[in-house]
Design an enzyme around this catalytic site. Structure first.
Site, short mmCIF file in Angstrom:
data_model
loop_
_atom_site.label_atom_id
_atom_site.label_comp_id
_atom_site.label_asym_id
_atom_site.label_seq_id
_atom_site.Cartn_x
_atom_site.Cartn_y
_atom_site.Cartn_z
N ASP A 229 -11.45 2.64 4.00
CA ASP A 229 -11.72 1.20 3.96
C ASP A 229 -13.22 0.92 3.87
O ASP A 229 -13.62 -0.20 3.57
CB ASP A 229 -11.21 0.55 5.26
N GLN B 125 -5.14 -1.51 9.78
CA GLN B 125 -4.99 -2.85 9.20
C GLN B 125 -5.55 -3.91 10.14
O GLN B 125 -5.26 -3.91 11.34
CB GLN B 125 -3.50 -3.11 8.89
N LYS C 187 0.84 -1.21 0.00
CA LYS C 187 0.00 0.00 0.00
C LYS C 187 0.88 1.26 0.00
O LYS C 187 0.62 2.20 -0.76
CB LYS C 187 -0.95 -0.01 1.22
N1 GUN Z 1 -7.10 -7.00 6.33
C1 GUN Z 1 -7.41 -7.76 5.25
N2 GUN Z 1 -7.96 -7.01 4.29
C2 GUN Z 1 -8.03 -5.75 4.76
C3 GUN Z 1 -8.50 -4.53 4.22
O1 GUN Z 1 -9.02 -4.43 3.10
N3 GUN Z 1 -8.38 -3.44 5.03
C4 GUN Z 1 -7.83 -3.52 6.27
N4 GUN Z 1 -7.77 -2.40 6.99
N5 GUN Z 1 -7.38 -4.63 6.79
C5 GUN Z 1 -7.48 -5.75 6.04
#
Ligand code: GUN
Length: 291
Positions: free
Chosen positions: A119, A96, A52
Protein backbone atom coordinates in the site's frame (compact mmCIF):
# COMPACT_ATOMS: atom_id res chain seq x y z
CA UNK A 1 -13.66 15.14 -24.87
CA UNK A 2 -11.97 11.82 -24.27
CA UNK A 3 -12.92 9.38 -21.52
CA UNK A 4 -9.99 8.12 -19.47
CA UNK A 5 -11.13 4.52 -19.33
CA UNK A 6 -9.67 3.11 -16.13
CA UNK A 7 -11.61 -0.11 -16.45
CA UNK A 8 -10.10 -0.86 -19.85
CA UNK A 9 -6.62 0.23 -18.77
CA UNK A 10 -6.76 -1.82 -15.58
CA UNK A 11 -7.57 -4.90 -17.67
CA UNK A 12 -4.55 -4.19 -19.91
CA UNK A 13 -2.32 -3.91 -16.82
CA UNK A 14 -3.80 -7.05 -15.26
CA UNK A 15 -3.14 -8.90 -18.51
CA UNK A 16 0.52 -7.73 -18.40
CA UNK A 17 0.79 -8.87 -14.77
CA UNK A 18 -0.71 -12.25 -15.66
CA UNK A 19 1.88 -12.67 -18.41
CA UNK A 20 4.67 -11.98 -15.88
CA UNK A 21 3.15 -14.54 -13.50
CA UNK A 22 2.96 -17.11 -16.30
CA UNK A 23 6.66 -16.53 -17.09
CA UNK A 24 7.49 -16.96 -13.38
CA UNK A 25 5.53 -20.20 -13.16
CA UNK A 26 7.06 -21.66 -16.31
CA UNK A 27 10.52 -20.99 -14.82
CA UNK A 28 9.55 -22.83 -11.64
CA UNK A 29 9.13 -19.71 -9.50
CA UNK A 30 6.34 -19.19 -6.97
CA UNK A 31 3.07 -17.33 -7.46
CA UNK A 32 3.01 -13.83 -5.95
CA UNK A 33 0.96 -13.89 -2.74
CA UNK A 34 -1.08 -10.92 -1.49
CA UNK A 35 -2.75 -10.93 1.93
CA UNK A 36 -5.30 -8.48 3.28
CA UNK A 37 -6.46 -7.78 6.81
CA UNK A 38 -10.04 -6.60 7.17
CA UNK A 39 -11.22 -5.54 10.61
CA UNK A 40 -15.01 -5.44 11.04
CA UNK A 41 -17.72 -5.57 8.41
CA UNK A 42 -17.96 -2.11 6.85
CA UNK A 43 -19.93 -2.51 3.61
CA UNK A 44 -17.64 -0.42 1.39
CA UNK A 45 -14.47 -2.07 2.75
CA UNK A 46 -16.00 -5.53 2.15
CA UNK A 47 -16.71 -4.56 -1.46
CA UNK A 48 -13.15 -3.27 -2.05
CA UNK A 49 -11.56 -6.31 -0.44
CA UNK A 50 -13.84 -8.63 -2.46
CA UNK A 51 -12.64 -6.96 -5.67
CA UNK A 52 -9.01 -7.23 -4.60
CA UNK A 53 -9.31 -10.96 -3.88
CA UNK A 54 -11.15 -11.55 -7.19
CA UNK A 55 -8.45 -9.64 -9.09
CA UNK A 56 -5.72 -11.79 -7.50
CA UNK A 57 -7.38 -14.87 -9.01
CA UNK A 58 -7.60 -13.16 -12.42
CA UNK A 59 -3.84 -12.58 -12.60
CA UNK A 60 -2.83 -15.92 -11.05
CA UNK A 61 -1.80 -14.63 -7.60
CA UNK A 62 -2.38 -16.46 -4.39
CA UNK A 63 -4.42 -14.43 -1.91
CA UNK A 64 -5.27 -14.66 1.78
CA UNK A 65 -8.03 -12.69 3.45
CA UNK A 66 -7.79 -12.36 7.21
CA UNK A 67 -11.08 -11.18 8.71
CA UNK A 68 -11.00 -9.95 12.29
CA UNK A 69 -13.72 -8.84 14.69
CA UNK A 70 -14.48 -5.14 15.03
CA UNK A 71 -13.71 -5.51 18.75
CA UNK A 72 -10.15 -6.87 18.30
CA UNK A 73 -7.62 -5.20 20.60
CA UNK A 74 -4.76 -3.16 19.18
CA UNK A 75 -2.26 -5.68 20.62
CA UNK A 76 -3.96 -8.65 18.98
CA UNK A 77 -4.02 -6.83 15.65
CA UNK A 78 -0.30 -6.08 16.04
CA UNK A 79 0.27 -9.80 16.64
CA UNK A 80 -1.55 -10.63 13.37
CA UNK A 81 0.68 -8.15 11.56
CA UNK A 82 3.84 -9.65 13.04
CA UNK A 83 2.71 -13.06 11.77
CA UNK A 84 2.36 -11.66 8.24
CA UNK A 85 5.80 -10.02 8.47
CA UNK A 86 7.31 -13.39 9.42
CA UNK A 87 5.36 -15.48 6.90
CA UNK A 88 7.87 -16.13 4.10
CA UNK A 89 5.14 -17.22 1.71
CA UNK A 90 3.46 -13.80 1.74
CA UNK A 91 5.05 -11.19 -0.53
CA UNK A 92 2.89 -8.23 0.32
CA UNK A 93 -0.14 -7.34 2.39
CA UNK A 94 -2.50 -4.51 3.19
CA UNK A 95 -4.48 -3.49 6.24
CA UNK A 96 -7.77 -2.16 4.91
CA UNK A 97 -8.56 1.31 6.23
CA UNK A 98 -10.36 2.78 8.06
CA UNK A 99 -9.73 0.84 11.27
CA UNK A 100 -12.09 0.99 14.29
CA UNK A 101 -11.66 4.13 16.42
CA UNK A 102 -10.05 2.32 19.38
CA UNK A 103 -7.10 1.29 17.20
CA UNK A 104 -4.22 3.69 16.53
CA UNK A 105 -3.81 3.55 12.75
CA UNK A 106 -0.33 5.09 12.85
CA UNK A 107 0.94 2.41 15.24
CA UNK A 108 -0.48 -0.35 13.03
CA UNK A 109 0.98 1.01 9.79
CA UNK A 110 4.37 1.46 11.45
CA UNK A 111 4.45 -2.27 12.27
CA UNK A 112 4.08 -3.33 8.62
CA UNK A 113 7.39 -4.55 7.17
CA UNK A 114 8.25 -1.86 4.54
CA UNK A 115 9.32 -4.64 2.13
CA UNK A 116 5.78 -6.07 2.27
CA UNK A 117 4.02 -2.69 2.41
CA UNK A 118 2.34 -2.85 -1.00
CA UNK A 119 0.00 0.00 0.00
CA UNK A 120 3.05 2.26 0.41
CA UNK A 121 1.67 3.69 3.67
CA UNK A 122 4.70 2.98 5.90
CA UNK A 123 6.74 6.14 6.67
CA UNK A 124 9.80 4.47 5.07
CA UNK A 125 8.02 4.07 1.74
CA UNK A 126 6.26 7.42 2.00
CA UNK A 127 9.57 9.16 2.78
CA UNK A 128 11.38 7.37 -0.03
CA UNK A 129 8.61 8.38 -2.44
CA UNK A 130 8.98 12.04 -1.41
CA UNK A 131 12.75 11.77 -1.95
CA UNK A 132 12.15 10.20 -5.38
CA UNK A 133 13.87 6.97 -4.33
CA UNK A 134 12.54 3.53 -5.35
CA UNK A 135 9.55 2.70 -3.12
CA UNK A 136 6.06 1.27 -3.12
CA UNK A 137 3.75 4.03 -4.29
CA UNK A 138 0.23 4.09 -2.81
CA UNK A 139 -2.07 2.34 -5.28
CA UNK A 140 -4.54 5.15 -6.01
CA UNK A 141 -1.94 7.85 -6.82
CA UNK A 142 0.07 5.21 -8.69
CA UNK A 143 -3.06 4.45 -10.73
CA UNK A 144 -3.60 8.14 -11.51
CA UNK A 145 0.02 8.51 -12.70
CA UNK A 146 -0.41 5.42 -14.87
CA UNK A 147 -3.57 6.88 -16.47
CA UNK A 148 -1.68 10.10 -17.30
CA UNK A 149 1.25 8.10 -18.68
CA UNK A 150 -0.72 5.65 -20.80
CA UNK A 151 -2.93 8.38 -22.29
CA UNK A 152 0.24 10.48 -22.74
CA UNK A 153 -1.23 13.55 -21.04
CA UNK A 154 1.38 16.30 -20.80
CA UNK A 155 1.76 17.62 -17.26
CA UNK A 156 5.07 19.50 -17.35
CA UNK A 157 4.62 23.14 -16.35
CA UNK A 158 0.83 22.75 -16.11
CA UNK A 159 -1.27 24.05 -13.24
CA UNK A 160 -2.52 21.05 -11.29
CA UNK A 161 -5.11 21.48 -8.56
CA UNK A 162 -5.30 18.61 -6.08
CA UNK A 163 -8.42 18.73 -3.92
CA UNK A 164 -7.94 16.80 -0.66
CA UNK A 165 -4.87 16.18 1.49
CA UNK A 166 -5.40 12.62 2.77
CA UNK A 167 -2.40 10.35 3.23
CA UNK A 168 -4.00 7.84 0.85
CA UNK A 169 -4.59 10.13 -2.14
CA UNK A 170 -4.29 13.93 -1.90
CA UNK A 171 -0.90 14.22 -0.21
CA UNK A 172 0.93 11.54 -2.25
CA UNK A 173 -0.54 12.62 -5.62
CA UNK A 174 0.48 16.23 -4.92
CA UNK A 175 4.05 14.99 -4.38
CA UNK A 176 4.07 12.80 -7.50
CA UNK A 177 2.62 15.52 -9.74
CA UNK A 178 5.38 17.92 -8.73
CA UNK A 179 8.28 15.47 -8.85
CA UNK A 180 11.06 15.85 -11.38
CA UNK A 181 9.97 13.26 -13.94
CA UNK A 182 7.85 12.83 -17.02
CA UNK A 183 4.16 12.99 -16.10
CA UNK A 184 5.22 15.09 -13.11
CA UNK A 185 6.83 18.53 -13.25
CA UNK A 186 3.45 20.20 -12.70
CA UNK A 187 2.87 23.34 -10.65
CA UNK A 188 0.75 21.89 -7.87
CA UNK A 189 -1.78 23.58 -5.61
CA UNK A 190 -3.36 21.58 -2.79
CA UNK A 191 -6.87 22.62 -1.76
CA UNK A 192 -8.59 21.23 1.33
CA UNK A 193 -11.43 21.82 3.76
CA UNK A 194 -9.95 25.19 4.87
CA UNK A 195 -9.44 26.51 1.35
CA UNK A 196 -11.57 29.62 0.84
CA UNK A 197 -11.32 30.39 -2.88
CA UNK A 198 -11.64 26.98 -4.48
CA UNK A 199 -13.46 28.21 -7.61
CA UNK A 200 -10.75 30.80 -8.23
CA UNK A 201 -8.16 28.01 -8.07
CA UNK A 202 -10.12 25.47 -10.10
CA UNK A 203 -10.72 27.98 -12.91
CA UNK A 204 -6.94 28.35 -13.31
CA UNK A 205 -6.25 24.61 -13.28
CA UNK A 206 -5.17 22.69 -16.39
CA UNK A 207 -5.50 19.45 -14.43
CA UNK A 208 -7.90 18.84 -11.52
CA UNK A 209 -7.46 15.79 -9.30
CA UNK A 210 -10.32 15.61 -6.84
CA UNK A 211 -10.32 13.33 -3.80
CA UNK A 212 -12.84 15.15 -1.68
CA UNK A 213 -15.77 12.77 -1.19
CA UNK A 214 -18.54 15.31 -1.85
CA UNK A 215 -20.78 14.06 -4.67
CA UNK A 216 -20.84 16.32 -7.76
CA UNK A 217 -19.03 19.14 -5.96
CA UNK A 218 -17.21 20.29 -9.11
CA UNK A 219 -19.57 22.04 -11.47
CA UNK A 220 -19.21 23.20 -15.06
CA UNK A 221 -18.75 26.85 -14.02
CA UNK A 222 -15.74 25.90 -11.86
CA UNK A 223 -13.53 24.57 -14.69
CA UNK A 224 -11.92 26.01 -17.76
CA UNK A 225 -12.29 24.75 -21.31
CA UNK A 226 -9.93 21.85 -22.06
CA UNK A 227 -9.32 20.88 -18.42
CA UNK A 228 -8.12 17.36 -17.59
CA UNK A 229 -10.28 15.94 -14.78
CA UNK A 230 -9.34 13.00 -12.55
CA UNK A 231 -12.21 12.14 -10.22
CA UNK A 232 -11.21 10.02 -7.21
CA UNK A 233 -14.52 10.47 -5.35
CA UNK A 234 -16.59 7.36 -4.69
CA UNK A 235 -19.49 8.25 -2.43
CA UNK A 236 -22.50 6.01 -1.92
CA UNK A 237 -25.67 8.04 -2.46
CA UNK A 238 -29.05 6.57 -1.47
CA UNK A 239 -31.11 5.66 -4.53
CA UNK A 240 -34.20 3.55 -3.91
CA UNK A 241 -34.66 2.93 -7.64
CA UNK A 242 -31.38 1.00 -7.69
CA UNK A 243 -31.40 -2.69 -6.65
CA UNK A 244 -28.50 -2.05 -4.24
CA UNK A 245 -30.34 0.90 -2.67
CA UNK A 246 -27.48 3.28 -3.58
CA UNK A 247 -25.48 4.59 -6.50
CA UNK A 248 -21.80 5.57 -6.57
CA UNK A 249 -21.15 9.25 -7.27
CA UNK A 250 -17.88 11.00 -8.00
CA UNK A 251 -16.78 14.49 -6.89
CA UNK A 252 -17.48 15.84 -10.37
CA UNK A 253 -20.76 16.69 -12.09
CA UNK A 254 -19.70 14.46 -14.97
CA UNK A 255 -22.62 15.20 -17.30
CA UNK A 256 -21.87 18.93 -17.44
CA UNK A 257 -18.13 19.13 -16.67
CA UNK A 258 -17.38 16.59 -19.42
CA UNK A 259 -18.67 19.14 -21.99
CA UNK A 260 -15.68 21.37 -21.21
CA UNK A 261 -13.02 18.75 -20.39
CA UNK A 262 -10.39 17.48 -22.83
CA UNK A 263 -10.03 14.28 -20.78
CA UNK A 264 -12.11 13.03 -17.86
CA UNK A 265 -12.35 9.88 -15.73
CA UNK A 266 -15.83 8.44 -15.21
CA UNK A 267 -17.14 7.18 -11.85
CA UNK A 268 -17.38 4.23 -11.68
CA UNK A 269 -14.84 2.87 -14.16
CA UNK A 270 -12.11 5.50 -13.82
CA UNK A 271 -9.60 5.62 -10.98
CA UNK A 272 -11.24 2.82 -8.91
CA UNK A 273 -10.24 -0.16 -11.08
CA UNK A 274 -6.75 1.32 -11.53
CA UNK A 275 -6.21 1.26 -7.75
CA UNK A 276 -6.63 -2.51 -7.71
CA UNK A 277 -4.42 -3.04 -10.78
CA UNK A 278 -1.60 -1.00 -9.20
CA UNK A 279 -1.90 -2.88 -5.90
CA UNK A 280 -1.32 -6.06 -7.89
CA UNK A 281 1.61 -4.41 -9.66
CA UNK A 282 3.16 -3.51 -6.28
CA UNK A 283 2.67 -7.10 -5.11
CA UNK A 284 4.40 -8.47 -8.20
CA UNK A 285 7.24 -6.01 -7.56
CA UNK A 286 7.50 -7.11 -3.90
CA UNK A 287 7.69 -10.71 -5.04
CA UNK A 288 10.32 -9.98 -7.72
CA UNK A 289 12.50 -7.99 -5.30
CA UNK A 290 12.61 -10.98 -2.96
CA UNK A 291 13.85 -13.38 -5.68
N1 GUN B 1 -9.13 2.41 2.23
C1 GUN B 1 -9.42 3.21 1.19
N2 GUN B 1 -8.47 3.13 0.25
C2 GUN B 1 -7.54 2.26 0.70
C3 GUN B 1 -6.34 1.76 0.17
O1 GUN B 1 -5.87 2.11 -0.93
N3 GUN B 1 -5.67 0.86 0.95
C4 GUN B 1 -6.15 0.46 2.16
N4 GUN B 1 -5.43 -0.40 2.85
N5 GUN B 1 -7.27 0.91 2.68
C5 GUN B 1 -7.97 1.80 1.95
Amino acid sequence: MKILDGKYLSNVIKEEIKESVDVRLSSGMKKPHLAAILVGDDGASLTYIGSKVKSCKQVGFESTLIRLENTISENNLLTEIKKLNENKNIDGYIVQLPLPKHINEEKILLMVDPHKDVDGFHPTNFGRMVLELPSFIPATPFGIMEILKRYDIQTSGKNCLVIGRSNIVGRPISVLMSQKSSYGNATVTVAHSRTENIKELSLKADIIISALGIPEFIKENMVKQGVVVIDVGITRVVDKTNSKGYVIKGDVDFKNVSKKASYITPVPGGVGPMTIAMLLKNTLLACEIKD
